[in-house]
Structures are given as structure tokens and as C-alpha cells.
Design an enzyme around this catalytic site. Structure first.
Site, mmCIF file in Angstrom:
data_model
loop_
_atom_site.group_PDB
_atom_site.id
_atom_site.type_symbol
_atom_site.label_atom_id
_atom_site.label_comp_id
_atom_site.label_asym_id
_atom_site.label_seq_id
_atom_site.Cartn_x
_atom_site.Cartn_y
_atom_site.Cartn_z
ATOM 1 N N GLU A 185 -2.715 -10.436 -4.967
ATOM 2 C CA GLU A 185 -2.245 -9.092 -5.294
ATOM 3 C C GLU A 185 -0.727 -8.954 -5.220
ATOM 4 O OE1 GLU A 185 -4.500 -6.224 -6.010
ATOM 5 O OE2 GLU A 185 -5.755 -7.950 -6.465
ATOM 6 N N HIS A 205 -4.286 -2.415 0.082
ATOM 7 C CA HIS A 205 -3.211 -3.401 0.197
ATOM 8 C C HIS A 205 -2.512 -3.227 1.544
ATOM 9 C CE1 HIS A 205 -2.928 -3.391 -4.453
ATOM 10 N NE2 HIS A 205 -3.552 -4.490 -4.071
ATOM 11 N N CYS A 260 4.764 0.898 -3.927
ATOM 12 C CA CYS A 260 3.989 0.357 -5.047
ATOM 13 C C CYS A 260 4.850 0.185 -6.292
ATOM 14 C CB CYS A 260 2.819 1.278 -5.381
ATOM 15 S SG CYS A 260 1.451 1.211 -4.199
#
Length: 446
Positions: free
Chosen positions: A174, A249, A370
Site C-alpha cells: 500500500e 492504513h 493521504c
């Protein structure tokens, strides 16, 4: 040569919408099928970039990817003209059209993992695009991500852009959302901190409600291909319980910068041992770890997920002051707001809190962290970056006008069936590559 950290934010794409595609992301699921405002989303992100650039931070921009992805839809069996493909997908498989239309590449924390030249064996900056295998709408990003990174970081004397890891669940990667670097100074050797949700072969605890997206095996493979030393690398497992609470995350529960780790009390498995290992490795690099642990009694995991307190940017200003960049939602949660007030008043390592309006991104589960990819660059490396991607007054003005010209101010999931959206997006992206000076990035340009 003095090194600095640059942040490359993803520019929100013209198809920004709320399709609820990300299982495990509470905000994404909560706002499914609501109406989005791509114009507002793009301008909110751009204004964050500009404000940080005005404060003296190195701020770059990464362009959106082409959406809807006609390549994906054709690979899935839809044929005919572009219009026919979109119309058939909208009728027969709207969920696939939604996946092909997602603007999720805006969250560039998932674009890649980056290791600076001070840490790597060959003295180059290494990038590994994330394969993002856990979600279809994200798994289609890595090829275009690699192409974009190669255009911006093109000089092989300074940069190596790898292929993504093989797209298998055992190597689910990720990107930088599960990676943090600690150091004394940016240009000195540091410690790279990889956080994973599960291990394919070591087994161990796993979440039961939501999937763990990052594997230990993927983190280790990235460290190996980047040429990182064993004493400059630390691995930690994210708490399965917080993953099941919506912390998909690590950057939703922890953020770090230089010598400081800012995290929740329940972030990691065997948290005290993680601190010990990080501290020991960082001391070898000539620095002392400073941990700011937020007690569960002050800010619950649920508060962290809804406010995105830890999905913040922890930045060091040119004058040495540390700044925490948080979304407006942190001020709207009374417990988080009170904690932030105390954090600054107590004269700790964080000197200032900056609040940004990023509501369009937040409704899809993406806060300040993000939206950015961190890249440490020395002066020679910075000079080797494509010059047209650095945010300044001129580029801000051109991008602001470009958004106003091309973006819709309303987009519902049903609007993805409109073939005109593809033409609008391609026209916008074709103009954008000229603004940024990046050449022919997109399939339709080739």
C-alpha cells in the site's frame, strides 16, 4: 549537500465521486452514493499545496490518472467504441464502471514507497510504486504511477523507479501509507519504519472484520530492492483490533517525522517493543527517538478514525519549527480539539497546528497525509526533478484556472454513465500535461 523533504500532493481528478468502493474505510462506506463536488475537491487540495509552499516547504504536484479507465473495461470484456463501452458497463456492471472511474490516485501516500539516497546502497533515491492489490479500483493505478514518477524523476544518475511488486495477496503493498522515515537531519542516514497488517508466511494475529492490506513480505521486499541496511530498517505490525475499527492504513493511527513519532496508544502489536527497537536503531544514526503517544482515554480509536488526527502531516519548517497539518474535522471533534490545544500549550516538539478544509477528500477517507508523497532530496536531486511540477504563484494560478475551466461542481455515481465525462477528462488532462511539462503521460495521448 543539504537535503530537504518535499511533499508531492496528488491533484484531485475530474471524476472524483463517492462510490463507496473501499471496504474497511469507514468514511468511504458511510458516504457511498452521495453527491461529490470535483471542483471543490481539487481546489481544496490545491490550496493546501499553495499554503504550505508559501510557508517555505518544498511542494510538488502529481497529476491525476485517466478516468474512466477504458483499458480496464476492455480487459473485462466490454468492446466497441468508447461510448459503447461506457454505456454497456453502466447497464450491465455499474460497479465495474465505478471502479474504472475512481479518482483514488489523488491519495498519493499510496502511490509508492520512497527511500532517500542517504539510506540506499547505491546512493540513489528509490521509488517502488504500490501494487494496491486489495482493491480493484486501486490495483489499476501502479503502471500509470510508474510512468508519472519516471517522467518527474527521470535522471538515472539520481533516481531509480522500480516496477510494482507482483500483484499477489502475499505481496500486498500500500505504499508510503505504511512507511515512515526517522532521522536526525534529512540528508543523514536514517531508519525506515515499515508497518504491516499481516504476514503471509509468519502467520500471527490478523484482523477479523476488515482485511489487512499490507503484508510483511511486501515491506521486506521493498526494503531489499531499495538496498536498505538491516540496522536502518524496522518492521512493526499494526494492531489487528484497530484495523477492525477502520484503521485501514498505518497513517490513520500514526505519523512520524525526523526524530518524532506521533501515534495512538493502541497503534501497534507489542507497542513498547516497537519503541525500543526504533529507539535503538535511531541512536545508531545519531538521533534520539521522541514518542508522543496519545492515550486512549483522551482520544479513542473511533475519534481518531472520524477526525483523522493521525492522518496529518508532521513537517519541519525551514526555521526548525515542527508543524502538524490537520483537517478541519479535528476541530469539530471536542476531544480531539482539546487534545490539540494541550499539545501546543505544553511546549512539546510540535510548535504549531495548521487546520485545512479538505472535506471532499475526507468524505472518501483521505486526509492531509493521504494526499501527499514524501520525497527527501538533496540539492542536486532537487535540480534533477522535472521543473514544471513545483508549486509557486504562477503554477498555482494556472492550475486554479484549469480546475475552474474543466471540473464539474456536482458528480453523482449515476453521472459516471455519461460518456461526455470521458471527453471532458481527456481534454483537461491533455492540457494539464502541457502545463506541467511532462509530455505524453496518458494512453489517449500515445
Amino acid at each position: 549537500m543539504q537535503a530537504r523533504e518535499a511533499n508531492f500532493d496528488g491533484l484531485v481528478g475530474p471524476t472524483h465521486n463517492y462510490a463507496g468502493l473501499s471496504f474497511g474505510n469507514v468514511a468511504s462506506q458511510t458516504n457511498e452514493k452521495s453527491v461529490a463536488n470535483p471542483l471543490a475537491a481539487a481546489k481544496q487540495g490545491l490550496r493546501k499545496m499553495k499554503r504550505l509552499a508559501d510557508l517555505g516547504f518544498l511542494q510538488g504536484v502529481l497529476p491525476p490518472q485517466e478516468r474512466p479507465s477504458l483499458r480496464l473495461l476492455r480487459e473485462l470484456g466490454f468492446s466497441g467504441s468508447d461510448t459503447a463501452v461506457i454505456e454497456r458497463a453502466a447497464k450491465d456492471a455499474p460497479e465495474l464502471l465505478a471502479a474504472a472511474s475512481s479518482a483514488s490516485a489523488m491519495w498519493t501516500a499510496n502511490a509508492a514507497t520512497v527511500s532517500p539516497s542517504a539510506d540506499t546502497r547505491d546512493g540513489r533515491v528509490h521509488f517502488t510504486p504500490a501494487n494496491l492489490t486489495s482493491k480493484l479500483h486501486r490495483a489499476i493505478e501502479h503502471e500509470a504511477t510508474r510512468r508519472t514518477l519516471q517522467a518527474i524523476f527521470a535522471d538515472p544518475a539520481h533516481f531509480t523507479v522500480h516496477e510494482a511488486l507482483p500483484g499477489t495477496p502475499a505481496l500486498g503493498d500500500e505504499g508510503a501509507a505504511n512507511h515512515t522515515r526517522f532521522c536526525s537531519q534529512y540528508g543523514e542516514r536514517g531508519v525506515e519504519f515499515f508497518v504491516y497488517g499481516r504476514s503471509e508466511y509468519r502467520r500471527g494475529p490478523e484482523p477479523v472484520r476488515y482485511p489487512a492490506r499490507q503484508t510483511f513480505e511486501a515491506s521486506r521486499a521493498v526494503a531489499q530492492r531499495h538496498g536498505l541496511s538491516e540496522d536502518g530498517t524496522v518492521y512493526a505490525q499494526q494492531s489487528p483490533e484497530v484495523i477492525d475499527a477502520g484503521v485501514f492504513h498505518n497513517d490513520v493511527i500514526a505519523v512520524g517525522n525526523r526524530q518524532t513519532l506521533f501515534c495512538h496508544q493502541r497503534a501497534f502489536v507489542d507497542q513498547s517493543a516497537v519503541y525500543d527497537q526504533l529507539g535503538a536503531q535511531l541512536s545508531k544514526a545519531g538521533a534520539q527517538l521522541n514518542v508522543i503517544e496519545v492515550p486512549d482515554a483522551r482520544v479513542s480509536v473511533a475519534d481518531a478514525v472520524t477526525s483523522y488526527l493521525f492522518n496529518s502531516q508532521l513537517l519541519t519548517r525551514p526555521d526548525g519549527r515542527d508543524v502538524l497539518v490537520v483537517p478541519q474535522e479535528c476541530r469539530e471533534n471536542p476531544r480531539v480539539a482539546a487534545y490539540l490545544d494541550d499539545l501546543v500549550v505544553n511546549a512539546g516538539p510540535i510548535d504549531e497546528v495548521l487546520v485545512f478544509e479538505l472535506r471532499e477528500s475526507m468524505k472518501n477517507g483521505g486526509g492531509p497525509a493521504c494526499l501527499r508523497l514524501r520525497v527527501v532530496l538533496n540539492e542536486a536531486e532537487r535540480q534533477a526533478v522535472a521543473p514544471g511540477v513545483w508549486i509557486d504563484d504562477a503554477l498555482f494560478g494556472r492550475l486554479d484556472a484549469w480546475i475552474g475551466k474543466h471540473y464539474r461542481d456536482r458528480l453523482a455515481p449515476s453521472d459516471l454513465a455519461d460518456p461526455k465525462l470521458l471527453d471532458e477528462s481527456r481534454t483537461a488532462l491533455d492540457e494539464l500535461t502541457q502545463i506541467l511539462g511532462l509530455g505524453s503521460l496518458y494512453d489517449f495521448q500515445r
